[in-house]
Structures are given as C-alpha cells and as structure tokens.
Design an enzyme around this catalytic site. Sequence first.
Site, PDB file in Angstrom:
ATOM      1  N   PRO A 322      40.474  61.486 -41.362  1.00 46.33           N
ATOM      2  CA  PRO A 322      40.816  61.222 -40.164  1.00 46.33           C
ATOM      3  C   PRO A 322      39.727  59.907 -39.650  1.00 46.33           C
ATOM      4  O   PRO A 322      39.781  59.260 -38.585  1.00 46.33           O
ATOM      5  CB  PRO A 322      40.333  62.360 -39.425  1.00 46.33           C
ATOM      6  CG  PRO A 322      39.357  62.789 -40.253  1.00 46.33           C
ATOM      7  CD  PRO A 322      39.928  62.654 -41.905  1.00 46.33           C
ATOM      8  N   THR A 323      38.643  59.581 -40.430  1.00 46.22           N
ATOM      9  CA  THR A 323      37.751  58.717 -40.183  1.00 46.22           C
ATOM     10  C   THR A 323      38.242  57.172 -40.312  1.00 46.22           C
ATOM     11  O   THR A 323      39.198  56.863 -40.842  1.00 46.22           O
ATOM     12  CB  THR A 323      36.505  58.682 -41.124  1.00 46.22           C
ATOM     13  OG1 THR A 323      36.825  58.327 -42.406  1.00 46.22           O
ATOM     14  CG2 THR A 323      36.047  60.083 -41.188  1.00 46.22           C
ATOM     15  N   CYS A 324      37.434  56.379 -39.764  1.00 45.56           N
ATOM     16  CA  CYS A 324      37.741  54.928 -39.647  1.00 45.56           C
ATOM     17  C   CYS A 324      37.194  54.100 -40.841  1.00 45.56           C
ATOM     18  O   CYS A 324      36.614  53.053 -40.894  1.00 45.56           O
ATOM     19  CB  CYS A 324      37.400  54.318 -38.270  1.00 45.56           C
ATOM     20  SG  CYS A 324      38.170  54.954 -37.024  1.00 45.56           S
ATOM     21  N   ASP A 325      37.221  54.850 -41.972  1.00 43.90           N
ATOM     22  CA  ASP A 325      36.785  53.988 -42.964  1.00 43.90           C
ATOM     23  C   ASP A 325      38.176  54.115 -44.036  1.00 43.90           C
ATOM     24  O   ASP A 325      38.565  55.066 -44.524  1.00 43.90           O
ATOM     25  CB  ASP A 325      35.748  54.577 -43.735  1.00 43.90           C
ATOM     26  CG  ASP A 325      34.989  53.934 -44.936  1.00 43.90           C
ATOM     27  OD1 ASP A 325      35.772  53.347 -45.817  1.00 43.90           O
ATOM     28  OD2 ASP A 325      33.878  53.799 -44.933  1.00 43.90           O
ATOM     29  N   ASN A 366      31.475  59.092 -38.023  1.00 45.31           N
ATOM     30  CA  ASN A 366      32.665  58.869 -37.068  1.00 45.31           C
ATOM     31  C   ASN A 366      32.436  59.934 -35.973  1.00 45.31           C
ATOM     32  O   ASN A 366      33.307  60.348 -34.972  1.00 45.31           O
ATOM     33  CB  ASN A 366      33.918  58.833 -37.315  1.00 45.31           C
ATOM     34  CG  ASN A 366      34.496  57.342 -37.643  1.00 45.31           C
ATOM     35  OD1 ASN A 366      35.388  57.172 -38.298  1.00 45.31           O
ATOM     36  ND2 ASN A 366      33.589  56.361 -37.222  1.00 45.31           N
TER      37      ASN A 366
END
Length: 376
Positions: A322-325, A366
């Site tokens: 789910p993270t923005c990486d 995040n």
Amino acid sequence: MTDRIRDFLRRHRPDGPCLVVDLDVVRSNYLAFERAMPDSKIFYAVKANPAPEILELLAELGSNFDCASVQEIDMALAAGASPERISFGNTIKKERDVAAAFTRGVSLFAVDCEAEVEKVARQAPGARVFCRILCDGDGAEWALSRKFGCEPDMAVGVLEHAHRQGLNAYGVSFHVGSQQKNPHAWDEALASAANIFRTLSDRGIELRMVNLGGGFATKYLEEIPGEGEYGQAINASIRSHFGNRIPETIIEPGRGMVGNAGVIKSEVILVSQKAKDDIRWVYLDIGKFNGLAETMDEAIRYPIQAVGREEDAVAPVVLAGPTCDSVDVMYEKKPYPLPISLEIGDELLIGGTGAYTTTYASVAFNGFPPLQSFVI
Ligand SMILES: *Cc1c(COP(=O)(O)O)cnc(C)c1O
C-alpha cells in the site's frame, strides 16, 4: 491455517492487516525438534518472532534462546529464561553490550575474528566462546552470504587466541542459510568443524560444542523435509565426521519454530490494470514495509488464500503493497495466481507468516502502523 486462527479471525474481526500466531503450533514444532534431535539443545532464534507469549511458552517447554542484542536478552530473561539458557549469538557486538550481557549472567558468546575475541575477553572473562565459520548457503531460499563467520582455517587461530586470552574456547558454529530445504547441507560444515576440533585437540585445546544454527524450513508453497529428515541427515553427518567423539550440539531454529504458526489477514485495496488486457495489479494493505520484507527479490513466496473464492479460476497478478514506494511490490517478476473474481475489499490470508514479519515491519512509513500481532 488452523481452526483456532480461523475462529479467532471470525470472532474478533480485527481491523487492518494483522498476524495471528497459534501457540499450539509453536508447541508442536518445539516437541518435533526435541524428538528429531534428542541429543541437541534447542536455542530458539528470538529474532524470528520475539512476541512475549511465544518466548514464555518456549521458556516453559525448556527451550534456550539465541539472542542478538541486549534487548533480546532482556526479552528472554523477562520470559523466564535464566541467563545460562541464553547465547549471545551475534558475532558483531559493541563491547559495552558484551559487558551488559555478562552482567546479566550470560556466558556464551559468538565470535568470528580476533578483535571480537578481545572484546569478550575484556568484558566477560572466562566466558565460553564459539567461532562461527563461513557457510555458502547453497540451496537456501534466504542465504546468509559472507557477512558472518570466517574461513575454517582462520577459526583455529581465533579459538586459540580466545584460549590464550583466558576464555573457554568452547566450539564452532555455522548457519547453512535460512529456509534450507536440503537436509544434507550441514555435512560440509560439519566436516570443517570436525577438522577444527582435531587441529585444536592436537594443540591441547579440547572444544566441546557444535552449534548447528538454524535453517530448518517452514512450509510455504513447496514441500519441505520434516524435522525427522533433518535430524537423520545431520546425525549421520556428525557420526561420519566425529566418529566416536560426538560433541555437544545445539540447534537454533527460528523460521522452523514459528513460521507455520502464523497467518496474516490482509485486505485487497485495489485491483487495476495498466492497459487493456494487461496483467492485473492487486494492491493489498500489507507489503514490504509492514510485514512482508522477506518478499525482497521475491525470495519467500507465501501461500495466499482468497477467502470465499477458494474454488474460483485463477490468473496471474502483480501483487503490491500500500505504500508510495515503488519497491513495495511483492511479486512481479514471477506473478502470483489469484482468483479472476477477486474484488476490492476481499480478504486474503497469507500463510507461513509467523517468522520474520512483525519485527521486519517499519515503524510508520507513509503513516502505516507496524503489523499488529495476536498470539492465541
Ligand atoms: C537468524 C539466525 C538463526 C535462525 O535461522 P532460521 O533460518 O530462521 O532458523 C539461527 N542462528 C543465528 C545465529 C541466526 O542469526
């Protein structure tokens, strides 16, 4: 996936991703190791899952503990283990941590070079030390490379140095690589260990112990050897290399003790495609940063069950967190088969996640909290 875990999830419906560990499975793993290797002492590798309930159960069953830091030593002590049942198994220790461990009564330390021997000699006079030797980790799914240990030839000098410094040169250790599915992988290292024993014996130093490390596999998607198969292969190697001078042995199972005792409950956040007729991307509320770090390089492939869709036809998906990486993708090189009917909001159960998940979760990347854990 046990009935107890299924019931727990049904009754409590925890919100967000979480790990549920069934202590009955940990108990039966412990007893299986004891049966398979009755002559070896078990030192549970605390790093695999340090949940207090797990440590307390194992302490009660008579387990010893392999700790890598003063914090882990304190956790083992708090769980009821006496300091004689604790090994400071990290070859990379601050000198003040050696002192702190010794003050707590710990007197068994790992080393792999002379500089580390000197730290132990200064801060833990008279303690027992074992020297870790390199092991190539061939055949392991999570190999441990060259970070720890020295060449067997050098180990002789390291242990001699320990002896001269007033330490108790106690033995040799190695680790054949984690998730090691070849029960014969211990043979070569045992041959090296036996050579070190003989060489030092000729110089008047009698080693006592071989630390066989961890490596015992847990069940993911593929079949694995049982504890009994490991025990037989290892005992045969010990007999063939040590003859009738069998040393004390210890094992340090981590993954094999707790891996199959845990299940992670996760939720599908999004199913999408990058282009028409392209592969589906499935985004979960769990990923590399909140529990599934061992999917790094797609090393560990967990069994995943889509609840309520077990009978549905499957097609490969890219599975992401789910993270923005953008590294937060679990399976892409080798896509994962999941039901074609899968929808946003579906629940997924990720099996074999009792080891190396909770403690491998970031604090709040995040803003996502670390993995919740329930031990039942
Ligand atoms: C991590 C570790 C273990 C546990 O390894 P598993 O493959 O999980 O059984 C055992 N011993 C040492 C020294 C370790 O660092």
